[in-house]
Each structure stands twice: as structure tokens, then as C-alpha cells.
Design a protein around this motif. Sequence first.
Motif, PDB file in Angstrom:
ATOM      1  N   ILE A 105       0.835  -1.202   0.000  1.00 33.52           N
ATOM      2  CA  ILE A 105       0.000   0.000   0.000  1.00 33.52           C
ATOM      3  C   ILE A 105       0.869   1.252   0.000  1.00 33.52           C
ATOM      4  N   LEU A 106       1.913   1.252   0.828  1.00 38.38           N
ATOM      5  CA  LEU A 106       2.806   2.408   0.871  1.00 38.38           C
ATOM      6  C   LEU A 106       3.512   2.594  -0.470  1.00 38.38           C
ATOM      7  N   HIS A 107       3.946   1.503  -1.079  1.00 38.59           N
ATOM      8  CA  HIS A 107       4.603   1.607  -2.378  1.00 38.59           C
ATOM      9  C   HIS A 107       3.633   2.125  -3.435  1.00 38.59           C
ATOM     10  N   ALA A 108       2.384   1.696  -3.358  1.00 33.27           N
ATOM     11  CA  ALA A 108       1.374   2.190  -4.295  1.00 33.27           C
ATOM     12  C   ALA A 108       1.169   3.689  -4.134  1.00 33.27           C
ATOM     13  N   GLN A 109       1.153   4.166  -2.902  1.00 38.10           N
ATOM     14  CA  GLN A 109       1.019   5.599  -2.666  1.00 38.10           C
ATOM     15  C   GLN A 109       2.177   6.369  -3.304  1.00 38.10           C
ATOM     16  N   LEU A 110       3.382   5.845  -3.181  1.00 38.79           N
ATOM     17  CA  LEU A 110       4.545   6.508  -3.771  1.00 38.79           C
ATOM     18  C   LEU A 110       4.501   6.451  -5.295  1.00 38.79           C
ATOM     19  N   GLU A 111       4.009   5.356  -5.840  1.00 38.56           N
ATOM     20  CA  GLU A 111       3.854   5.274  -7.295  1.00 38.56           C
ATOM     21  C   GLU A 111       2.849   6.316  -7.785  1.00 38.56           C
ATOM     22  N   LEU A 112       1.774   6.491  -7.049  1.00 40.77           N
ATOM     23  CA  LEU A 112       0.787   7.506  -7.419  1.00 40.77           C
ATOM     24  C   LEU A 112       1.410   8.896  -7.421  1.00 40.77           C
ATOM     25  N   ALA A 113       2.313   9.140  -6.486  1.00 45.01           N
ATOM     26  CA  ALA A 113       2.913  10.467  -6.353  1.00 45.01           C
ATOM     27  C   ALA A 113       3.685  10.872  -7.595  1.00 45.01           C
ATOM     28  N   VAL A 114       4.120   9.905  -8.389  1.00 41.20           N
ATOM     29  CA  VAL A 114       4.841  10.231  -9.625  1.00 41.20           C
ATOM     30  C   VAL A 114       4.011   9.845 -10.843  1.00 41.20           C
ATOM     31  N   GLY A 115       2.714   9.654 -10.653  1.00 41.83           N
ATOM     32  CA  GLY A 115       1.812   9.454 -11.783  1.00 41.83           C
ATOM     33  C   GLY A 115       1.725   8.054 -12.328  1.00 41.83           C
ATOM     34  N   ARG A 116       2.301   7.077 -11.631  1.00 42.00           N
ATOM     35  CA  ARG A 116       2.263   5.694 -12.131  1.00 42.00           C
ATOM     36  C   ARG A 116       1.021   4.997 -11.583  1.00 42.00           C
ATOM     37  N   VAL A 117      -0.105   5.313 -12.171  1.00 44.75           N
ATOM     38  CA  VAL A 117      -1.377   4.827 -11.641  1.00 44.75           C
ATOM     39  C   VAL A 117      -1.532   3.326 -11.868  1.00 44.75           C
ATOM     40  N   ALA A 118      -1.191   2.858 -13.063  1.00 47.38           N
ATOM     41  CA  ALA A 118      -1.323   1.428 -13.354  1.00 47.38           C
ATOM     42  C   ALA A 118      -0.457   0.600 -12.410  1.00 47.38           C
ATOM     43  N   GLU A 119       0.773   1.069 -12.172  1.00 49.22           N
ATOM     44  CA  GLU A 119       1.664   0.362 -11.256  1.00 49.22           C
ATOM     45  C   GLU A 119       1.115   0.372  -9.835  1.00 49.22           C
ATOM     46  N   ALA A 120       0.544   1.497  -9.431  1.00 48.38           N
ATOM     47  CA  ALA A 120      -0.026   1.594  -8.085  1.00 48.38           C
ATOM     48  C   ALA A 120      -1.191   0.625  -7.922  1.00 48.38           C
ATOM     49  N   GLU A 121      -2.052   0.573  -8.900  1.00 47.74           N
ATOM     50  CA  GLU A 121      -3.200  -0.339  -8.821  1.00 47.74           C
ATOM     51  C   GLU A 121      -2.740  -1.789  -8.819  1.00 47.74           C
ATOM     52  N   ALA A 122      -1.674  -2.086  -9.555  1.00 48.12           N
ATOM     53  CA  ALA A 122      -1.143  -3.451  -9.557  1.00 48.12           C
ATOM     54  C   ALA A 122      -0.567  -3.813  -8.194  1.00 48.12           C
ATOM     55  N   SER A 123       0.039  -2.835  -7.513  1.00 51.93           N
ATOM     56  CA  SER A 123       0.652  -3.089  -6.210  1.00 51.93           C
ATOM     57  C   SER A 123      -0.364  -3.497  -5.164  1.00 51.93           C
ATOM     58  N   ILE A 124      -1.580  -2.977  -5.288  1.00 52.38           N
ATOM     59  CA  ILE A 124      -2.594  -3.267  -4.263  1.00 52.38           C
ATOM     60  C   ILE A 124      -3.662  -4.240  -4.744  1.00 52.38           C
ATOM     61  N   ALA A 125      -3.457  -4.817  -5.933  1.00 50.61           N
ATOM     62  CA  ALA A 125      -4.476  -5.704  -6.490  1.00 50.61           C
ATOM     63  C   ALA A 125      -4.761  -6.897  -5.585  1.00 50.61           C
ATOM     64  N   ASP A 126      -3.709  -7.446  -4.962  1.00 53.51           N
ATOM     65  CA  ASP A 126      -3.878  -8.631  -4.127  1.00 53.51           C
ATOM     66  C   ASP A 126      -4.001  -8.314  -2.638  1.00 53.51           C
ATOM     67  N   VAL A 127      -4.027  -7.030  -2.310  1.00 49.85           N
ATOM     68  CA  VAL A 127      -4.187  -6.626  -0.912  1.00 49.85           C
ATOM     69  C   VAL A 127      -5.651  -6.815  -0.517  1.00 49.85           C
ATOM     70  N   PRO A 128      -5.928  -7.322   0.684  1.00 51.73           N
ATOM     71  CA  PRO A 128      -7.326  -7.497   1.104  1.00 51.73           C
ATOM     72  C   PRO A 128      -8.137  -6.224   0.901  1.00 51.73           C
ATOM     73  N   LYS A 129      -9.349  -6.376   0.421  1.00 52.83           N
ATOM     74  CA  LYS A 129     -10.152  -5.212   0.022  1.00 52.83           C
ATOM     75  C   LYS A 129     -10.510  -4.299   1.175  1.00 52.83           C
ATOM     76  N   ASP A 130     -10.479  -4.828   2.421  1.00 55.10           N
ATOM     77  CA  ASP A 130     -10.853  -3.995   3.560  1.00 55.10           C
ATOM     78  C   ASP A 130      -9.632  -3.389   4.255  1.00 55.10           C
TER      79      ASP A 130
END
Length: 252
Positions: free
Chosen positions: A58-83
Motif C-alpha cells: 500500500i505504501l509503495h502504491a502511494q509513492l507510485e501515485l505520487a509520480v503518476g504511475r497509476v497502473a503500477e499503483a493499482e497493480a501493487s494493491i491488487a492482491d491486498v485485502p479489500k478492507d
Amino acid sequence: IQWALYYPAVVNPDDLGLAASESARLQEVVEKYRSGDLIAALGAWPEGSLVNGAGANILHAQLELAVGRVAEAEASIADVPKDAPGKLALKELIAAVRGDPKPGNYVPMVPAGTSSELLAQTYSLQARAELGGARAAARQAVALAPNFGFAQARLADLDFAFGNRRAARTELQRTLELSPRLAPAHALQGFILLEQGSARSAQTAFEQARELDAAFSPAWLGSGLCLMQERHFAAALTALQVAAALEPQRGL
């Protein structure tokens, strides 16, 4: 224009429940993140796969978002529990920035939500023009996490927008103590100084914000306004053009 959308930081590391081993490996990352320097935090991310728990992803996804890498961010949290609290916060933030419509039965989170969720909620409520609700959510986030600089900065921003200048200055001072390298905080300081008639001091604050995050368009907007007051119209136009190019979906 997906690359041009700006995603502010909303995830509070305290909400992620990082394992002790991950906390140790990510110590430098978290320190830079808390200071507000998201780009440096991403650059400090350790190589390898030893930090792949839900909170770390989740933290890595947040950092990816900060530089505009939305697809990478969404991939980082794809397998994270939804809640997972951080995942909920990031999904709400992405929806708000993209302009995805909220369902008609959308109900804001109750105060028991995490600071990350509440901070993300401030942006989705603002996108729906519910500014009072956005400010209330920011206050709840600060109440839950008084040492979370990003929440302090968001509350200061909203208080300033409502004309609560004294409160905004107090919250901004606290923000800069907690997160001295947070670009939006320096930009807000610039707007406060500009309103007070201190265009040159404001320009210094905007320049500092741009040095910390050159993609933060409000800092370019503020610089343009300062340059207009100083009657440097060509340079002002250039700064305003950069602001518009960085965030073409923002009417301001």
C-alpha cells in the motif's frame, strides 16, 4: 491525460500495520515520506522482494501515485485485502482524482475510520462540492492522528479556503514541524503570504514548493500570481501555462 493527474498523499504509515522486519527495512523510506519528500521516499525504496506485505504494498502504491504511475499503483494493491484501510483510502483517492462518479447512495465514513481513509474522503467530498464535509473529515483525521503532517496540511488548506486564517496559520506551522518537505504546505504558505501583500516572500515559498515537487501545479499558479503583481507579465504567463499543462482538468 492520465499522466497529468496529480495524486496527493493520503496514506498514514501508522495505519498500515507494518511488520517489524518491514519497518526496519523501510525506515528511511518512511522517514522521507513523513517529511513530505515523496519522490525521495520512492527513490529510497529497497530493491528485492523482502518487503511485500499488505502494508508495504500500500505504501509503495502511494509513492507510485505520487509520480503518476497509476497502473503500477493499482497493480501493487491488487492482491491486498479489500478492507485494508490504506487500500480503501487509495481507491477513494483515485476515484476522486479521476472524477469517477460516486454511487447515489454514497455515505461518508463515520469518524471511526482511519486517518488515511478520512484524508482520502476530504478529496472525494471536495470533488462533490461538499466543502464543509471535507473540512469536517480533515478535522477528524487530525484528531485521530495529530502527528500526521499530511492531515494537518489538508486541514490548514481547507481552513484557509473558508477564511479561517488564524487556524490555518497555526495548522500550517504544525505541518511544517512534522513534514518540512511537503510541497503543498509551502505552496499554502505562499498563498497566505500573497494574501497579506508579501509577493516576494510568497514567491520564495512557491519556489521552494516547486523545488520539492515540480509537478505541483498550485505552486506554479502562485508563482504566476506573484509575477503578475511584480508586473513581470511574460514570466507570469509562462508560469500559468505550466500550471495549466500540469493539471489540464483544473478549471482554476
